[in-house]
Design an enzyme around this catalytic site. Structure first.
Site, mmCIF file in Angstrom:
data_model
loop_
_atom_site.group_PDB
_atom_site.id
_atom_site.type_symbol
_atom_site.label_atom_id
_atom_site.label_comp_id
_atom_site.label_asym_id
_atom_site.label_seq_id
_atom_site.Cartn_x
_atom_site.Cartn_y
_atom_site.Cartn_z
ATOM 1 N N GLU A 70 70.722 -14.275 -89.635
ATOM 2 C CA GLU A 70 70.178 -15.094 -90.687
ATOM 3 C C GLU A 70 68.829 -14.677 -91.159
ATOM 4 O OE1 GLU A 70 73.449 -17.457 -88.564
ATOM 5 O OE2 GLU A 70 71.811 -16.037 -87.802
ATOM 6 N N PHE A 132 77.592 -30.157 -80.844
ATOM 7 C CA PHE A 132 77.596 -28.970 -80.866
ATOM 8 C C PHE A 132 76.934 -28.467 -82.111
ATOM 9 C CE2 PHE A 132 79.908 -24.988 -82.169
ATOM 10 C CZ PHE A 132 79.643 -24.322 -81.079
ATOM 11 N N GLN A 133 75.917 -27.472 -81.876
ATOM 12 C CA GLN A 133 75.139 -26.460 -82.847
ATOM 13 C C GLN A 133 74.551 -27.702 -83.863
ATOM 14 O OE1 GLN A 133 77.783 -23.834 -85.051
ATOM 15 N NE2 GLN A 133 77.176 -22.390 -83.480
ATOM 16 N N LYS A 182 78.087 -32.117 -92.784
ATOM 17 C CA LYS A 182 79.556 -31.827 -92.876
ATOM 18 C C LYS A 182 80.359 -32.601 -93.544
ATOM 19 C CE LYS A 182 83.208 -28.560 -91.014
ATOM 20 N NZ LYS A 182 83.718 -28.099 -89.952
ATOM 21 N N MET A 501 49.840 -0.198 -84.516
ATOM 22 C CA MET A 501 48.711 -1.021 -84.735
ATOM 23 C C MET A 501 48.223 -1.796 -83.112
ATOM 24 S SD MET A 501 46.536 -1.663 -87.129
ATOM 25 C CE MET A 501 47.019 -1.593 -88.653
#
Length: 605
Positions: A70, A132-133, A182, A501
């Site tokens: 993502e 969940f999630q 959802k 760097m």
């Protein structure tokens, strides 16, 4: 090239009943979205199902690009947005899908990139139960978005989506997040198009500058003896016309022009008035001109710490004019004499008109003295470096890459680190929207997925990610995305086997104690490319570099180019933190840099 902020939304839509998921797809189509980047999961499956059905009915009018992470989706959307001026769109699931995208969301906020992020959420009745999630996406992203929403009622969904695009692309661009439970995706309601909704937020940023302040600024510039234009990403965000107006105004005033990292390309590097980039790794002439100027015209930049150096020594004695569409940026870091809130293109239009209407002319005698000083600073040749016949110097690699691509339709992205600064110093941009890099957040792993987004926006162009071997590994899996969608991006890795760097700072500021900065167990990038189905190329010596760069350019496939460069090269010139613009360290002083940085200079971050 499309104009910045250009959208082609449908103004009217016959109202009809549909599910929330179908509303999302329809709203994106009506907003003129052609490409979005995402990764499916349980909390967004209704939207993916609606997308499947829309594609079946209408072809790929809304194309979804399946990334491998993502974060890659967010960076790809940034690259798409930065190279086109249109908003990037991201679709991810709840919980880890949303949290994985946050780095790219913060990056877009820091660099003023228009983006709309759609996240799934658990059903409304489960919010707050540690389902969940589940994650408090709105709470987590409140500080790193321009605005965010949690949709609780399907009746609000069309308005919110259209409103989100307006907010993301108006004023100072930025990311807007919409969290959609959802059950809202399954619920049915009446859809309304962009021209039919009434926005709940009266967001109407000011674009026209105050005429009195514009007149005052023009008078200051007309009377200046040592003027300079300090330009930033806001000029690019304002569209190609703003860059054209900047060039016209610079020619009228006879003033030199410098730029931040994010503003490269707004003014052509080939123009004699161009001084190069300013700031920590900017040019000697740009930084000294900023320090000694008597009138500074800051257009679309925000006086960040990488540019200003020591605040109490920043351009002492100069009159400062600041043009910015974000009112909160004016007087935030540096007090200015004239602050003008407005779109950079609009304000520059009005300033050019005021200059001409007032019959102003530049003070050529004073400007002659000013340019003689600038030519003296230029004579220091601050970007020179030691050439080698046996090892590829990273500066040389960028110079050859530029020489061999300068006449092509090319877009450059970068990762973050030394290679990024060398690209900014040695790749000379003549147009806006050709340079995509992570400026404010400094996100390693940005360049490869950003190149995916740029290539999708410009399928016939040459897209090159100038990378470091450490940075690029953070999102290397997105080469698989490029292979899947036949995107011939080129990953040009300056491989010095160090986190360059970090190594440079450890050498100069931490007694050469190289704590965890050496990249051990590096992959064979040629074999890695082949494993993904891409092309791998390696160059070890200067003599073979040109031929292999041409091989990379001419390949119709994604390419990973392993350019083995000098391992211990430092990126100079450099302003040590805590120092003023006229206290730069030049290449010939690099060997003694540790000795000249005093205690105040030990605060690099």
């Amino acid at each position: 090239m499309p104009s910045q902020k250009t959208l082609t939304p449908t103004n009217t839509t016959a109202t009809q009943e549909m599910t929330g998921a179908e509303m999302v797809v329809r709203a994106l189509v009506d907003q003129g979205v052609e490409v979005m980047f995402g990764y499916p999961g349980g909390a967004v499956l209704p939207i993916y199902d609606a997308l499947f059905q829309d594609n079946a009915a209408h072809g790929d009018r809304l194309r979804h690009i399946l990334v491998r992470h993502e974060q890659g989706a967010a960076h790809a959307a940034e690259g798409y947005a930065r190279s086109t001026g249109r908003p990037g769109v991201v679709l991810v699931t709840s919980g880890p899908g949303a949290t994985n995208a946050i780095t790219g969301i913060v990056d877009a906020l820091m660099d003023s990139i228009p983006m709309v992020v759609l996240t799934g959420q658990v059903p409304t009745h489960l919010i707050g139960t540690d389902a969940f999630q589940e994650a408090d996406t709105v709470g987590i992203t409140r500080a790193c978005t321009k605005h965010n929403y949690l949709v609780k009622d399907v009746r609000d969904l069309p308005r919110i989506i259209h409103e989100a695009f307006h907010i993301a692309t108006s004023g100072r661009p930025g990311p807007v997040l919409i969290d959609i439970p959802k059950d809202v995706q399954f619920a049915k309601g009446t859809y309304a198009g962009p021209g039919e909704v009434v926005h709940a937020h009266a967001y109407n940023p000011r674009t026209k500058g105050d005429p009195a302040k514009i007149a005052e600024a023009v008078r200051l510039i007309a009377n200046a003896k040592r003027p300079i234009f300090y330009t930033g990403g806001g000029v690019i965000n304002a569209g190609p016309a703003a860059s054209e107006r900047l060039r016209e105004f610079a020619a009228l005033t006879g003033a030199p022009v410098t730029s931040t990292l994010m503003g490269l390309g707004a003014f052509p590097a080939a123009d004699p008035a161009w001084l190069g980039m300013l700031g920590m790794h900017g040019t000697f002439e740009a930084n000294h001109a900023m320090h000694d100027c008597d009138v500074m015209i800051c257009v679309g930049a925000r006086f960040d710490d990488r540019v200003t150096g020591r605040l109490d020594a920043f351009s002492p004695g100069s009159k400062k004019i600041h043009i910015d569409i974000d009112a909160s940026s004016i007087n935030k870091n540096i007090r200015v004499d004239v602050g003008i809130v407005g779109d950079a293109g609009s304000v520059l239009d009005d300033m050019v008109a005021a200059w001409k209407a007032g019959g102003h002319t530049a003070n050529r005698e004073a400007l002659g003295d000013w340019w003689r000083s600038i030519d003296h600073w230029r004579a220091r040749q601050c970007l020179r470096y030691g050439h080698s016949d046996s090892v590829i110097k990273p500066q040389y690699a960028i110079e050859r890459l530029y020489a061999l691509t300068r006449d092509r339709d090319v877009y450059i992205t970068t990762e973050v680190g030394q290679h990024q600064m060398w690209a900014a110093q040695f790749y000379r941009f003549q147009e806006p929207n050709r340079w995509m890099t992570s400026g404010g957040l400094g996100t390693m792993g940005y360049g490869l997925p950003a190149a995916v987004g740029v290539q999708l926006a410009h399928p016939d162009s040459l897209v090159i990610d100038i990378a470091g071997e450490a940075s690029v590994q953070m999102t290397m899996q997105e080469i698989s995305t490029a292979v899947q969608y036949r995107l011939p991006i080129k990953i040009f890795i300056l491989n010095n086997e160090w986190m360059g760097m970090v190594r440079q700072w450890q050498e100069l500021l931490h007694g050469q104690r190289y704590s965890h900065s050496y990249s051990e167990s590096l992959p064979d990038f040629v074999k890695l490319a082949e494993a993904y189905g891409a092309v791998g190329i390696r160059a070890d010596t200067p003599a073979e570099l040109d031929a292999k760069i041409i091989e990379m350019i001419d390949s119709p496939h994604p390419v990973i180019f392993d350019c083995r460069v000098e391992k211990n090269e430092n990126c100079l010139p450099m302003i040590p933190s805590g120092k003023a613009h006229n206290e730069m360290i030049l290449p010939e002083e690099g060997d003694d840099l540790g000795a000249v940085i005093d205690e105040a200079g030990r605060r690099l971050v």
